[in-house]
Scaffold this motif. Sequence first.
Motif, PDB file in Angstrom:
ATOM      1  N   ASN A  86       0.870  -1.176   0.000  1.00 34.57           N
ATOM      2  CA  ASN A  86       0.000   0.000   0.000  1.00 34.57           C
ATOM      3  C   ASN A  86       0.908   1.228   0.000  1.00 34.57           C
ATOM      4  O   ASN A  86       1.457   1.616   1.029  1.00 34.57           O
ATOM      5  N   GLU A  87       1.043   1.816  -1.160  1.00 34.96           N
ATOM      6  CA  GLU A  87       2.014   2.905  -1.332  1.00 34.96           C
ATOM      7  C   GLU A  87       1.606   4.201  -0.649  1.00 34.96           C
ATOM      8  O   GLU A  87       2.409   5.126  -0.549  1.00 34.96           O
ATOM      9  N   PHE A  88       0.367   4.279  -0.197  1.00 37.66           N
ATOM     10  CA  PHE A  88      -0.150   5.559   0.286  1.00 37.66           C
ATOM     11  C   PHE A  88      -0.253   5.617   1.809  1.00 37.66           C
ATOM     12  O   PHE A  88      -0.833   6.547   2.355  1.00 37.66           O
ATOM     13  N   LEU A  89       0.322   4.605   2.487  1.00 37.27           N
ATOM     14  CA  LEU A  89       0.409   4.632   3.940  1.00 37.27           C
ATOM     15  C   LEU A  89       1.827   4.984   4.357  1.00 37.27           C
ATOM     16  O   LEU A  89       2.778   4.846   3.572  1.00 37.27           O
ATOM     17  N   ARG A  90       1.969   5.428   5.594  1.00 36.75           N
ATOM     18  CA  ARG A  90       3.311   5.664   6.120  1.00 36.75           C
ATOM     19  C   ARG A  90       4.081   4.351   6.143  1.00 36.75           C
ATOM     20  O   ARG A  90       3.534   3.291   6.436  1.00 36.75           O
ATOM     21  N   TYR A  91       5.372   4.413   5.860  1.00 36.59           N
ATOM     22  CA  TYR A  91       6.246   3.240   5.863  1.00 36.59           C
ATOM     23  C   TYR A  91       5.653   2.090   5.043  1.00 36.59           C
ATOM     24  O   TYR A  91       5.370   1.015   5.575  1.00 36.59           O
ATOM     25  N   PRO A  92       5.438   2.294   3.750  1.00 37.19           N
ATOM     26  CA  PRO A  92       4.855   1.220   2.936  1.00 37.19           C
ATOM     27  C   PRO A  92       5.744  -0.009   2.829  1.00 37.19           C
ATOM     28  O   PRO A  92       5.258  -1.109   2.583  1.00 37.19           O
ATOM     29  N   LEU A  93       7.051   0.185   3.000  1.00 34.76           N
ATOM     30  CA  LEU A  93       7.987  -0.931   3.019  1.00 34.76           C
ATOM     31  C   LEU A  93       8.557  -1.030   4.425  1.00 34.76           C
ATOM     32  O   LEU A  93       9.266  -0.141   4.879  1.00 34.76           O
ATOM     33  N   ASN A  94       8.249  -2.119   5.103  1.00 35.98           N
ATOM     34  CA  ASN A  94       8.609  -2.201   6.520  1.00 35.98           C
ATOM     35  C   ASN A  94       8.740  -3.662   6.923  1.00 35.98           C
ATOM     36  O   ASN A  94       8.390  -4.570   6.169  1.00 35.98           O
ATOM     37  N   ALA A  95       9.262  -3.878   8.123  1.00 33.28           N
ATOM     38  CA  ALA A  95       9.278  -5.222   8.715  1.00 33.28           C
ATOM     39  C   ALA A  95       7.947  -5.420   9.432  1.00 33.28           C
ATOM     40  O   ALA A  95       7.613  -4.663  10.338  1.00 33.28           O
ATOM     41  N   LEU A  96       7.192  -6.449   9.027  1.00 29.58           N
ATOM     42  CA  LEU A  96       5.799  -6.544   9.461  1.00 29.58           C
ATOM     43  C   LEU A  96       5.471  -7.870  10.147  1.00 29.58           C
ATOM     44  O   LEU A  96       4.324  -8.322  10.098  1.00 29.58           O
ATOM     45  N   ASN A  97       6.436  -8.494  10.795  1.00 27.28           N
ATOM     46  CA  ASN A  97       6.157  -9.801  11.399  1.00 27.28           C
ATOM     47  C   ASN A  97       5.002  -9.758  12.391  1.00 27.28           C
ATOM     48  O   ASN A  97       4.047 -10.532  12.287  1.00 27.28           O
ATOM     49  N   PHE A  98       5.083  -8.877  13.384  1.00 28.46           N
ATOM     50  CA  PHE A  98       4.028  -8.841  14.391  1.00 28.46           C
ATOM     51  C   PHE A  98       2.706  -8.395  13.783  1.00 28.46           C
ATOM     52  O   PHE A  98       1.634  -8.780  14.265  1.00 28.46           O
ATOM     53  N   ASN A  99       2.777  -7.612  12.716  1.00 30.89           N
ATOM     54  CA  ASN A  99       1.558  -7.193  12.032  1.00 30.89           C
ATOM     55  C   ASN A  99       0.805  -8.367  11.421  1.00 30.89           C
ATOM     56  O   ASN A  99      -0.380  -8.246  11.115  1.00 30.89           O
ATOM     57  N   MET A 100       1.488  -9.503  11.251  1.00 31.09           N
ATOM     58  CA  MET A 100       0.807 -10.694  10.747  1.00 31.09           C
ATOM     59  C   MET A 100      -0.309 -11.124  11.704  1.00 31.09           C
ATOM     60  O   MET A 100      -1.323 -11.678  11.280  1.00 31.09           O
ATOM     61  N   LEU A 101      -0.108 -10.874  12.989  1.00 33.09           N
ATOM     62  CA  LEU A 101      -1.163 -11.192  13.954  1.00 33.09           C
ATOM     63  C   LEU A 101      -2.370 -10.280  13.749  1.00 33.09           C
ATOM     64  O   LEU A 101      -3.516 -10.697  13.961  1.00 33.09           O
ATOM     65  N   TYR A 102      -2.113  -9.060  13.322  1.00 36.81           N
ATOM     66  CA  TYR A 102      -3.219  -8.142  13.035  1.00 36.81           C
ATOM     67  C   TYR A 102      -3.941  -8.564  11.754  1.00 36.81           C
ATOM     68  O   TYR A 102      -5.162  -8.391  11.642  1.00 36.81           O
ATOM     69  N   VAL A 103      -3.188  -9.114  10.792  1.00 37.24           N
ATOM     70  CA  VAL A 103      -3.810  -9.650   9.579  1.00 37.24           C
ATOM     71  C   VAL A 103      -4.739 -10.807   9.940  1.00 37.24           C
ATOM     72  O   VAL A 103      -5.864 -10.907   9.440  1.00 37.24           O
ATOM     73  N   ILE A 104      -4.257 -11.694  10.827  1.00 34.78           N
ATOM     74  CA  ILE A 104      -5.091 -12.799  11.308  1.00 34.78           C
ATOM     75  C   ILE A 104      -6.352 -12.247  11.964  1.00 34.78           C
ATOM     76  O   ILE A 104      -7.463 -12.730  11.727  1.00 34.78           O
TER      77      ILE A 104
END
Length: 332
Positions: free
Chosen positions: A147-165
């Motif tokens: 998502n190019e229009f959010l802050r930090y579109p390229l980031n380390a997102l491991n813990f965010n995987m729990l938010y995806v779940i």
Amino acid sequence: MSLPQLMLILKPLLLLFLFTFSAWGLGSWVIKHFATQSQNTLNGLFFPFTLGTGFIIIITFLLLLTGSVNLYSLSLLLLFGAVFAFTIITKNPPTFGIHHVWFLAIFISEFIPAFVHVLSPESGPDALSYHLPYAEFLANHQSLTVNEFLRYPLNALNFNMLYVIAYTLDGEILARMMHSIAALAVAIGLFEWGIKTHQRVAGLLAAFTWLGSVIVVKLLSSAYIDIGLALFVFGAAFPFLITSTKPNTNSYYLSAFMLGVAIGTKYLGLLFLPFFTLWVGLLSRDLKLSIKYMVAAVLVGSPWYLCSCHFFSFPLRSRDGLRQHWQSNWGL
């Protein structure tokens, strides 16, 4: 309270219990089949849960990579972990002592008052600007994309995987509960450290101090990733903190896996890599093992960095904006 309002609370709580039970089951299964260190040392609640959470994160990333994140795949993943957990509990029922009563008092007095704030609207600026929107974006697309229009579109997102779940199974409240359960897991880890090192009072005081700290109370009910980073860094250190003898080789690799998940959670996790590598070298007196530890942690933590390099090299609509953003924030 009406039935819809009650379900708004009960559904994420039940899903959180399923996730916690499943993560603990997966971690316990890995310890049983991989670790040779004394079962009394690594078993418990904290280490199996944290290890299992790490595996769920990595599996969710792979599902995103293959475009397979959906209600059915994630439900199947959690049910597998729950079956492992149920099998382990039926064979080895848990036992409780008076020290668990004291921890329950800490849980009731400190964790619950902070936890109920997940029912209030999210107010954390980072959670609102990119953690939650990115998780919802990935859950909606069911695959790995930018998502190019959010802050930090390229980031380390491991813990965010729990938010995806969480967004796939329910929504924002469950996502924020994921961060809360990480805070509680760290407190349990501190408590179990005290039990395993015969310093129960110190463990209780450490758990009390952790849950009572201003920063933890502030972050606990928000969808940030900082407590998630603390969870995996502490998980990486745990095998070394609970034994006075030299850990076995498999324990080092389990620790490296945890550190790798931390590295993939936030760029700050990279700062812990040289310290842990040195620590392993001092503990093992084995240069080759410390190098293997470092390589294993980097391999586990590298996927998001490789994804960032991959997406950064493609002609995204706002690639110049991305480049300027990274240059201004990281000097790249």
